[in-house]
Design an enzyme around this catalytic site. Structure first.
Site, short mmCIF file in Angstrom:
data_model
loop_
_atom_site.label_atom_id
_atom_site.label_comp_id
_atom_site.label_asym_id
_atom_site.label_seq_id
_atom_site.Cartn_x
_atom_site.Cartn_y
_atom_site.Cartn_z
N ASP A 69 0.83 -1.21 0.00
CA ASP A 69 0.00 0.00 0.00
C ASP A 69 0.87 1.26 0.00
O ASP A 69 2.00 1.24 0.48
CB ASP A 69 -0.90 -0.04 1.25
CG ASP A 69 -2.06 0.93 1.15
OD1 ASP A 69 -2.30 1.47 0.05
OD2 ASP A 69 -2.72 1.15 2.17
N ASN A 88 -10.47 -3.24 -6.81
CA ASN A 88 -9.64 -2.25 -7.51
C ASN A 88 -10.15 -1.85 -8.90
O ASN A 88 -9.71 -0.86 -9.47
CB ASN A 88 -8.17 -2.72 -7.63
CG ASN A 88 -7.41 -2.64 -6.33
OD1 ASN A 88 -6.45 -3.38 -6.11
ND2 ASN A 88 -7.80 -1.73 -5.44
C1 FPP Z 1 -2.00 0.11 -3.36
O1 FPP Z 1 -1.51 1.41 -3.31
C2 FPP Z 1 -1.38 -0.58 -4.47
C3 FPP Z 1 -2.03 -1.21 -5.47
C4 FPP Z 1 -3.49 -1.31 -5.57
C5 FPP Z 1 -1.30 -1.84 -6.57
C6 FPP Z 1 -0.13 -2.63 -6.11
C7 FPP Z 1 0.73 -2.94 -7.26
C8 FPP Z 1 2.07 -2.82 -7.24
C9 FPP Z 1 2.85 -2.45 -6.06
C10 FPP Z 1 2.86 -3.18 -8.42
C11 FPP Z 1 2.68 -4.64 -8.63
C12 FPP Z 1 3.68 -5.20 -9.47
C13 FPP Z 1 3.48 -6.32 -10.16
C14 FPP Z 1 4.63 -6.96 -10.73
C15 FPP Z 1 2.15 -6.93 -10.38
P1 FPP Z 1 -2.53 2.58 -3.52
O2 FPP Z 1 -2.55 2.92 -4.98
O3 FPP Z 1 -3.85 2.22 -2.93
O4 FPP Z 1 -1.84 3.73 -2.70
P2 FPP Z 1 -2.58 4.87 -1.89
O5 FPP Z 1 -3.33 4.20 -0.78
O6 FPP Z 1 -1.44 5.71 -1.38
O7 FPP Z 1 -3.47 5.61 -2.85
#
Ligand code: FPP
Length: 246
Positions: free
Chosen positions: A22, A70
């Site tokens: 996250d 998501n």
């Molecule tokens: C949450 O952060 C993250 C995600 C929903 C996506 C996670 C994906 C990656 C870390 C890359 C994955 C890599 C591969 C190889 C599949 P957020 O966007 O919710 O962050 P925020 O809470 O700060 O908005």
């Protein structure tokens, strides 16, 4: 030795570590960058953490890459997230192979775009003979949806007469979950969430029943091998009782 100065040992390493990656969006926002830049950087954090996890002797590393919720994100962000697996495997497959890592996937993968599905299936196939750490990507995964799916499958088996209600045990439920291929390592030992949030967000609801929780304030794009070591050290200080007394 004083608990606070204890050092990481390679003896008490959790078998299954699961991570809620996250903070990508906030990391990008703090730098006045688009959210997708946070996910891009997050991809390199996946590489760093997977390599360290495999060197530490972790058997399974499950990463929450995309949840069933998501899809509600803006379409450009969803598109970007959907091409990340192919970008990841195209870039890092040699390193994955070198470290004897086996790729697996958990989730409702048949609902992923065909290009994403192909990239993941190819990585699973190319690494199927590796017997090191399993790097398990949770893609289009949701804990409640997984339990509903397993329940329907079991109910149908009762209707068909292949099992009786008395045959429904914890073992049968586990073998009907999307993590059943993890066998003896199916249940999570250590759950990590980055970025300071302290929630489970529908991640491996059954499998986390007895896991230790570790919350780090580091946002995922800044997470690295040393951040993982900190979590492992904290895990080694915990006393797990599984409902019993010590
Ligand atoms: C949450 O952060 C993250 C995600 C929903 C996506 C996670 C994906 C990656 C870390 C890359 C994955 C890599 C591969 C190889 C599949 P957020 O966007 O919710 O962050 P925020 O809470 O700060 O908005």
């Amino acid at each position: 030795m004083d608990n606070s100065t204890k050092e990481l040992t390679l003896e008490n390493i959790p078998n299954h570590v699961a991570i809620i990656m996250d903070g990508n969006g906030r990391w990008a926002k703090n730098k006045n960058l688009p959210r997708t830049k946070g996910h891009q950087e997050g991809m390199d954090a996946v590489r760093r953490v997977a390599i360290r996890a495999s060197k530490r002797g972790i058997r399974v590393l499950t990463l929450y890459a995309f949840s069933t919720e998501n899809w509600k994100r803006p379409i450009e962000e969803v598109r970007f997230l959907m091409q990340l697996p192919s970008q990841f495997f195209n870039t890092f497959m040699p390193e994955i192979q070198k470290n004897n890592i086996q790729v697996q996937v958990t989730g409702f993968t048949q609902k992923l775009p065909i290009t994403t599905r192909r990239a993941v299936n190819r990585a699973v196939k190319e690494t199927q003979d590796n017997d090191g750490m399993i790097l398990n990507f949770a893609l289009n995964y949701g804990g409640r949806a997984e339990i509903v799916f397993a329940t329907k499958k079991i109910a149908q088996a009762v209707i068909d007469g292949t099992i009786k209600t008395d045959d429904i045990t914890e073992e049968l439920i586990e073998s009907s979950l999307q993590t059943s291929m993890l066998g003896e390592y199916q249940n999570v030992d250590l759950l990590i969430r980055s970025s300071g949030e302290q929630r489970l967000s529908n991640f491996l609801l059954w499998q986390n029943a007895y896991s230790e929780f570790y919350f780090s304030v580091t946002k995922w794009p800044d997470y690295d091998g040393d951040s993982l070591d900190e979590a492992l050290l904290e895990f080694q200080k915990r006393q797990r009782r599984f409902g019993s007394v010590q």
